[in-house]
Design a protein around this motif. Structure first.
Motif, PDB file in Angstrom:
ATOM      1  N   GLY A 289       0.782  -1.239   0.000  1.00 32.56           N
ATOM      2  CA  GLY A 289       0.000   0.000   0.000  1.00 32.56           C
ATOM      3  C   GLY A 289       0.811   1.285   0.000  1.00 32.56           C
ATOM      4  N   ALA A 290       2.134   1.221  -0.255  1.00 26.96           N
ATOM      5  CA  ALA A 290       2.930   2.460  -0.292  1.00 26.96           C
ATOM      6  C   ALA A 290       2.380   3.375  -1.385  1.00 26.96           C
ATOM      7  CB  ALA A 290       4.389   2.129  -0.570  1.00 26.96           C
ATOM      8  N   ASP A 291       2.319   4.687  -1.087  1.00 28.74           N
ATOM      9  CA  ASP A 291       1.716   5.640  -2.020  1.00 28.74           C
ATOM     10  C   ASP A 291       2.810   6.360  -2.814  1.00 28.74           C
ATOM     11  OD1 ASP A 291       0.348   7.551  -3.353  1.00 28.74           O
ATOM     12  OD2 ASP A 291      -0.518   8.533  -1.580  1.00 28.74           O
ATOM     13  N   PRO A 292       2.896   6.113  -4.137  1.00 29.24           N
ATOM     14  CA  PRO A 292       3.970   6.741  -4.919  1.00 29.24           C
ATOM     15  C   PRO A 292       3.750   8.230  -5.166  1.00 29.24           C
ATOM     16  CG  PRO A 292       2.599   5.368  -6.328  1.00 29.24           C
ATOM     17  CD  PRO A 292       2.070   5.202  -4.942  1.00 29.24           C
ATOM     18  N   SER A 293       2.560   8.752  -4.797  1.00 29.77           N
ATOM     19  CA  SER A 293       2.334  10.181  -5.060  1.00 29.77           C
ATOM     20  C   SER A 293       2.756  11.058  -3.877  1.00 29.77           C
ATOM     21  CB  SER A 293       0.865  10.425  -5.404  1.00 29.77           C
ATOM     22  OG  SER A 293       0.079  10.098  -4.290  1.00 29.77           O
ATOM     23  N   VAL A 294       3.223  10.425  -2.777  1.00 31.15           N
ATOM     24  CA  VAL A 294       3.710  11.219  -1.630  1.00 31.15           C
ATOM     25  C   VAL A 294       5.005  11.931  -2.044  1.00 31.15           C
ATOM     26  CG1 VAL A 294       4.657  11.049   0.713  1.00 31.15           C
ATOM     27  CG2 VAL A 294       2.708   9.639   0.051  1.00 31.15           C
ATOM     28  N   ALA A 295       5.147  13.216  -1.646  1.00 32.97           N
ATOM     29  CA  ALA A 295       6.363  13.961  -2.004  1.00 32.97           C
ATOM     30  C   ALA A 295       7.350  13.924  -0.849  1.00 32.97           C
ATOM     31  CB  ALA A 295       5.999  15.396  -2.336  1.00 32.97           C
ATOM     32  N   ASP A 296       8.652  13.933  -1.166  1.00 31.85           N
ATOM     33  CA  ASP A 296       9.662  13.970  -0.098  1.00 31.85           C
ATOM     34  C   ASP A 296       9.995  15.426   0.247  1.00 31.85           C
ATOM     35  OD1 ASP A 296      11.342  14.941  -2.045  1.00 31.85           O
ATOM     36  OD2 ASP A 296      12.655  13.190  -2.123  1.00 31.85           O
ATOM     37  N   GLY A 297      10.997  15.625   1.102  1.00 30.59           N
ATOM     38  CA  GLY A 297      11.331  16.967   1.576  1.00 30.59           C
ATOM     39  C   GLY A 297      11.752  17.915   0.466  1.00 30.59           C
ATOM     40  N   GLU A 298      12.251  17.375  -0.653  1.00 33.66           N
ATOM     41  CA  GLU A 298      12.652  18.235  -1.781  1.00 33.66           C
ATOM     42  C   GLU A 298      11.498  18.445  -2.763  1.00 33.66           C
ATOM     43  OE1 GLU A 298      17.271  17.600  -2.701  1.00 33.66           O
ATOM     44  OE2 GLU A 298      16.110  15.760  -2.861  1.00 33.66           O
ATOM     45  N   GLY A 299      10.365  17.821  -2.477  1.00 34.77           N
ATOM     46  CA  GLY A 299       9.186  18.001  -3.331  1.00 34.77           C
ATOM     47  C   GLY A 299       9.045  16.947  -4.412  1.00 34.77           C
ATOM     48  N   TYR A 300       9.964  15.966  -4.458  1.00 38.54           N
ATOM     49  CA  TYR A 300       9.906  14.950  -5.519  1.00 38.54           C
ATOM     50  C   TYR A 300       8.981  13.801  -5.139  1.00 38.54           C
ATOM     51  CZ  TYR A 300      14.158  17.259  -7.159  1.00 38.54           C
ATOM     52  OH  TYR A 300      15.064  18.179  -7.590  1.00 38.54           O
ATOM     53  N   ARG A 301       8.212  13.334  -6.141  1.00 33.90           N
ATOM     54  CA  ARG A 301       7.394  12.142  -5.945  1.00 33.90           C
ATOM     55  C   ARG A 301       8.159  10.934  -6.507  1.00 33.90           C
ATOM     56  NH1 ARG A 301       2.890  15.142  -4.641  1.00 33.90           N
ATOM     57  NH2 ARG A 301       2.705  17.019  -5.906  1.00 33.90           N
ATOM     58  N   ALA A 302       7.536   9.728  -6.395  1.00 34.86           N
ATOM     59  CA  ALA A 302       8.258   8.494  -6.741  1.00 34.86           C
ATOM     60  C   ALA A 302       8.796   8.508  -8.175  1.00 34.86           C
ATOM     61  CB  ALA A 302       7.332   7.300  -6.536  1.00 34.86           C
ATOM     62  N   LEU A 303       7.947   8.906  -9.157  1.00 36.52           N
ATOM     63  CA  LEU A 303       8.380   8.860 -10.561  1.00 36.52           C
ATOM     64  C   LEU A 303       9.518   9.853 -10.819  1.00 36.52           C
ATOM     65  CD1 LEU A 303       7.990   7.680 -13.355  1.00 36.52           C
ATOM     66  CD2 LEU A 303       6.190   9.343 -13.787  1.00 36.52           C
ATOM     67  N   HIS A 304       9.437  11.028 -10.169  1.00 36.08           N
ATOM     68  CA  HIS A 304      10.504  12.021 -10.333  1.00 36.08           C
ATOM     69  C   HIS A 304      11.842  11.461  -9.855  1.00 36.08           C
ATOM     70  CE1 HIS A 304       6.821  14.435 -10.259  1.00 36.08           C
ATOM     71  NE2 HIS A 304       7.474  15.268 -11.052  1.00 36.08           N
ATOM     72  N   LEU A 305      11.801  10.729  -8.713  1.00 39.31           N
ATOM     73  CA  LEU A 305      13.050  10.168  -8.180  1.00 39.31           C
ATOM     74  C   LEU A 305      13.597   9.083  -9.107  1.00 39.31           C
ATOM     75  CD1 LEU A 305      12.312   9.899  -4.365  1.00 39.31           C
ATOM     76  CD2 LEU A 305      13.961  11.394  -5.477  1.00 39.31           C
ATOM     77  N   ALA A 306      12.690   8.232  -9.633  1.00 41.88           N
ATOM     78  CA  ALA A 306      13.147   7.157 -10.529  1.00 41.88           C
ATOM     79  C   ALA A 306      13.837   7.758 -11.753  1.00 41.88           C
ATOM     80  CB  ALA A 306      11.966   6.294 -10.954  1.00 41.88           C
ATOM     81  N   ILE A 307      13.314   8.888 -12.257  1.00 38.83           N
ATOM     82  CA  ILE A 307      13.920   9.542 -13.427  1.00 38.83           C
ATOM     83  C   ILE A 307      15.237  10.207 -13.029  1.00 38.83           C
ATOM     84  CG2 ILE A 307      13.615  11.467 -15.069  1.00 38.83           C
ATOM     85  CD1 ILE A 307      11.980   9.000 -15.799  1.00 38.83           C
ATOM     86  N   LEU A 308      15.231  10.909 -11.888  1.00 32.04           N
ATOM     87  CA  LEU A 308      16.448  11.610 -11.451  1.00 32.04           C
ATOM     88  C   LEU A 308      17.614  10.651 -11.246  1.00 32.04           C
ATOM     89  CD1 LEU A 308      15.460  14.297  -8.809  1.00 32.04           C
ATOM     90  CD2 LEU A 308      16.715  14.627 -10.925  1.00 32.04           C
ATOM     91  N   PHE A 309      17.309   9.459 -10.695  1.00 25.96           N
ATOM     92  CA  PHE A 309      18.378   8.487 -10.446  1.00 25.96           C
ATOM     93  C   PHE A 309      18.519   7.495 -11.600  1.00 25.96           C
ATOM     94  CE2 PHE A 309      17.704  10.404  -6.404  1.00 25.96           C
ATOM     95  CZ  PHE A 309      18.963  10.431  -5.827  1.00 25.96           C
TER      96      PHE A 309
END
Ligand SMILES: [Zn+2]
Ligand SMILES: [Zn+2]
Length: 559
Positions: free
Chosen positions: A95-115
């Motif tokens: 049930g982890a929610d990929p639309s949650v943003a982290d402290g820098e404002g990135y969501r799951a898909l943004h992080l996958a692309i950044l890395f």
């Protein structure tokens, strides 16, 4: 190694010592309790890809979307940063929610692309994440890729997944092209322009990407953007487009005519001038266009120049041979080599099924096409598609050679070698009949000057024929060896040879599952039946998948 029975729970979680963790939790440790760095046990298990431990902690009440650490991230964010796809799949199952943003404002898909973890990005999109979903700053994953990733892969990947090139961010109203230009990212700018990004879109300050290229002092980007702008202006008007196309052709014909008509006796001078006029037009697809031009000249030369010279029976044979050459050339270029196609829905299903079966790796899934690769298929970067039983991408025909046009390619090579032999024979016969050449008296240079004086045009054709006959003979011999004796494609032979060099006791290339013996290899390749004498093996290579997701030759993208 230390005795893990004395470790604290953080260290035991990092190293995945399930028994020790269970012991401490049973003794009363609260799995929700963060450590002094505000990190929970679930974070430590996720970042180290400890699947069993994550299962245990969640069964004991750990919160799956707990924020923690310096960047205020969830365990899912940590798993994505490390590229642990199995952990991402497991956390999302819980049930982890990929639309949650982290402290820098990135969501799951943004992080996958950044890395640059494309398999995870593919999985998130297949699970329904919006490809244009903004982060907390209003930036889409495509803007981040254009701004922060040097290298074409993430930008290409997002464009292929229908990311919008005209989306704008909330703060500056920049498009992805603005972001690429500001970051000086030439690769990304090139891909975005190819995908139709506007060069005239204005941001909140009224600046277009061209204005920004001036601001960052990038002559290359300025040139690129201005050129695209000019081309688009031209192609917007149909009338201008037609005039432009014919203007180039007409001016070339006029210039060629003027040079041939020159009073100068020097064919060398005329040749150089002609090369200067015609050359630039052939810069793109140089090999393919030079071959097309050569076939045209050889064909017309053979028919016109030798028509009075050959006997009529030989004339018919030559014409048949030249016609076969043209026919097989066109069949090679025009036949679909076996491109593997899939609908958007099928692509998403492929990713989900393979990811959840633990098989989302580049040998099985093509991350460019998002398809499950059939056995013996390869991705061609020139065609930007996966091709069934791909042999190679031919620079001579500017097309891929694969399951469905490979036999045409072999017949084309065979016709080219034969036509070459005819032409060489014709040239020698013509020279011996019309030119007074005596090698013993004149020497090499004297004979050459005699040939130039006798018929410079025929000498040009002769050199052209020698060149094309040489490469086609060598290619044909290599291809026949691979097809008949090995039963392999060029890609497979190269891969196997590569792998053999690493082995201590090399195995013969002939020992492979596709080698059926010389006769059966040839019969199956050319689909020979000979009135029922042979029974060729008929296989549709676009539909052949290896059972158990194994790959016969290991990683084939190495070539
Ligand atoms: Zn592909
Ligand atoms: Zn290709």
């Amino acid at each position: 190694m230390d005795d893990s029975s004395s470790w604290d729970i953080v260290k035991a979680s990092q190293f995945g010592i399930l028994e020790r963790c269970k012991e401490l939790v049973e003794a009363g440790y609260d799995v929700r309790q963060p450590d002094k760095e505000n990190v929970t046990l679930l974070h430590w298990a996720a970042i180290n890809n400890r699947l069993e431990l994550v299962k245990y902690y969640i069964s004991k009440g750990a919160i799956v979307d707990q924020l923690g650490g310096d960047l205020n991230s969830t365990p899912l964010h940590w798993a994505i940063r490390q590229g642990h796809l199995p952990m991402v799949i497991q956390l999302m199952r819980y049930g982890a929610d990929p639309s949650v943003a982290d402290g820098e404002g990135y969501r799951a898909l943004h992080l996958a692309i950044l890395f640059q973890h494309m398999a995870i990005a593919a999985y998130l999109i297949a699970k329904g994440q919006e490809v244009d979903g903004p982060d907390c700053n209003g930036q889409t994953p495509l803007m981040l890729a254009a701004q922060k990733i040097i290298g074409p892969e993430p930008t290409n990947f997002l464009i292929k997944n229908n990311a919008s090139v005209s989306a704008v961010d909330k703060v500056n109203r920049n498009t992805p092209l603005h972001c690429a230009v500001l970051a000086g990212n030439v690769d990304a700018a090139h891909i975005l322009l190819e995908a139709g990004a506007s060069v005239e879109a204005e941001n909140i300050n009224g600046h277009t990407p061209i204005d920004l290229a001036h601001q960052v002092h990038s002559p290359l980007l300025m040139h690129m953007l201005n050129q695209v702008k000019r081309e688009r202006l031209r192609s917007n008007s149909r009338c201008l487009r037609v005039v432009n196309r014919y203007r180039v052709r007409l001016s070339q014909i006029t210039r060629v005519g003027a040079i041939v008509d020159m009073n100068s006796e020097s064919w060398l001078l005329k040749g150089i001038l002609l090369a200067c006029v015609i050359g630039p037009d052939f810069q793109s697809n140089l090999q393919a266009s030079s071959l097309m031009a050569s076939i045209f000249w050889i064909f017309s030369e053979g028919v016109c120049f030798f028509s009075s010279f050959f006997f009529s029976f030989l004339q018919v044979l030559f014409t048949l041979n030249a016609t076969a050459l043209l026919y097989y050339y066109l069949r090679t270029c025009r036949t679909d080599p076996g491109f593997i196609r899939a609908t958007e829905e099928e692509k998403k299903m492929n990713v989900l099924v393979l990811a959840e079966a633990g098989c989302l790796d580049p040998r099985i899934l093509c991350t460019s096409c998002m398809i499950k690769k059939p056995m013996r298929a390869n991705h061609c970067f020139s065609c930007d598609a996966c091709v069934a039983k791909q042999d190679h991408h031919s620079i001579w025909t500017n097309s891929c050679i694969g399951a469905r046009n490979h036999h045409y390619f072999i017949l084309f090579l065979f016709s080219l070698v034969l036509t070459g032999a005819w032409m060489l024979y014709g040239c020698v016969m013509y020279w011996s009949a019309h030119c007074m050449l005596r090698y013993e008296e004149q020497g090499l240079w004297g004979t050459f000057s005699g040939l130039v004086g006798c018929s410079p045009w025929l000498l040009c054709i002769f050199i052209l024929v020698v060149y094309h006959t040489s490469w086609s003979t060598l290619t044909l011999l290599l291809q026949l060896y691979q097809i008949a004796f090995l039963g392999l494609t060029t890609v497979e032979r190269t891969n196997l040879t590569h792998r053999q060099r690493k082995l201590r006791q090399p195995v013969s290339l002939r020992q492979n599952p596709f080698n059926l013996g010389v006769v059966r290899n040839l019969v199956s390749f050319f689909q020979l039946r000979c009135c029922g004498l042979f029974k060729p093996v008929i296989i549709d290579w676009t539909q052949q998948f290896q059972p158990g997701h194994q790959h016969v030759f290991g990683h084939t993208d190495m070539v």
